[in-house]
Design an enzyme around this catalytic site. Sequence first.
Site, PDB file in Angstrom:
ATOM      1  N   ARG A 229       0.854  -1.191   0.000  1.00 50.28           N
ATOM      2  CA  ARG A 229       0.000   0.000   0.000  1.00 50.28           C
ATOM      3  C   ARG A 229       0.886   1.236   0.000  1.00 50.28           C
ATOM      4  O   ARG A 229       1.996   1.216   0.563  1.00 50.28           O
ATOM      5  CB  ARG A 229      -0.892   0.028   1.254  1.00 50.28           C
ATOM      6  CG  ARG A 229      -2.101  -0.881   1.194  1.00 50.28           C
ATOM      7  CD  ARG A 229      -3.169  -0.387   0.217  1.00 50.28           C
ATOM      8  NE  ARG A 229      -4.357  -1.203   0.208  1.00 50.28           N
ATOM      9  CZ  ARG A 229      -4.626  -2.184  -0.655  1.00 50.28           C
ATOM     10  NH1 ARG A 229      -3.768  -2.486  -1.611  1.00 50.28           N
ATOM     11  NH2 ARG A 229      -5.759  -2.860  -0.589  1.00 50.28           N
ATOM     12  N   HIS A 277      -1.393   0.457  -9.657  1.00 51.55           N
ATOM     13  CA  HIS A 277      -2.140  -0.452  -8.774  1.00 51.55           C
ATOM     14  C   HIS A 277      -2.790  -1.593  -9.578  1.00 51.55           C
ATOM     15  O   HIS A 277      -3.998  -1.789  -9.538  1.00 51.55           O
ATOM     16  CB  HIS A 277      -3.202   0.326  -7.966  1.00 51.55           C
ATOM     17  CG  HIS A 277      -3.638  -0.413  -6.726  1.00 51.55           C
ATOM     18  ND1 HIS A 277      -3.937   0.206  -5.541  1.00 51.55           N
ATOM     19  CD2 HIS A 277      -3.826  -1.737  -6.486  1.00 51.55           C
ATOM     20  CE1 HIS A 277      -4.296  -0.682  -4.632  1.00 51.55           C
ATOM     21  NE2 HIS A 277      -4.230  -1.875  -5.199  1.00 51.55           N
TER      22      HIS A 277
END
Length: 314
Positions: A229, A277
């Site tokens: 993350r 992502h």
Amino acid sequence: MSILYYCDDDDGTLLSALRQRLADTNIIDWQDQRTQLPHSDITSAVVWMPPADFFDGLTRLREIYVFAAGVDQLLAHPGLPANATIIRLRDAGMAQQMAEYCLYGVLHHQRRMMLLRRAQREARWAHEIQADLAAQTRVGILGAGALGSRVAERLALNGYPVTCWSRTGRTPKTPGWRSVHGAETLDAFLASSDILICLLPLTTATTGILDAALFCRLPRGAFLINPGRGGHQVEDELLAALASGQLSGAMLDVFSTEPLPVDHPFWAHPAIIITPHIAARSLVSESVEQIISSMEAIERGDSPQGIVDRQRGY
Ligand code: NDP
Ligand code: OXD
């Protein structure tokens, strides 16, 4: 039973797959403006990045199925009902993709592709740029969960010495990698990670873990791969570590702000590879089957896998 549905980037495929498999269940699309929500009937929700008012009025919500492995965004949702059980995906086709993503990053660094691409741009026959052997390229993985352990297995098959670091450890089921755990092993783990991969969940304990203090415990010139993350990496300290040569490069899939703003210094940095992502996506059929088997477990009174411990944060 009624299920309320909102998955941020679904083009309709996941919703129709759920409706097909749960033909007798009323699945309400939150985005469907024509639907009058019978809030009090709704006991379950399937979500990914639900909007701010998603949980308003859902007084009987018991289970929230997350269409993702990470639950940090959901746990930070201001409207999250305090007592609902949260169930996340485990692997659901992501582990294989994550293993490929990380293998690519590891090969990129080990085979010196960044330097070779630079030499190509200069039309320079850079015969002096030599790769280290895989057996001499030590990979450390922060996290030994569904994804970290599969990445370890894949890299070990390619001949890299791999160590996973986690909170409680994990017994390797395949040869070629080892697991260490606990704060007391972190220094030695970092000192022997020529390539560091972050596959931790984002929690209060792991936020900002990829900072200057960690980078300086890696061997000089280490390479960072972060598909965990964005909140794990302290961006200006990462840039400083690249500028000083402590890190030789990084491959980043996640960012504190996504999409990464157009004027962000990462975009133009010669030693950073950016991916948007996309390291691993949950596969629809695997995810739907997993959600359904969790629902069935709950109906039987069993505890499904993937229940999130809110205290721990994953
Ligand atoms: P898991 O929950 O299966 O594994 C998490 C691992 O991290 C476990 O080994 C756990 O240790 C370890 N861990 C957690 N907290 C700490 C801590 N404080 N110190 C040390 N170790 C810790 O998660 P997954 O493998 O399924 O996923 C990992 C993350 O990958 C997700 O949370 C998400 O952020 C990210 N992800 C990114 C994707 C992408 O496309 N970029 C796609 C999917 C996921 P223990 O088991 O001992 O508690
Ligand atoms: C996830 C993700 O957590 O896609 O599943 O990042």
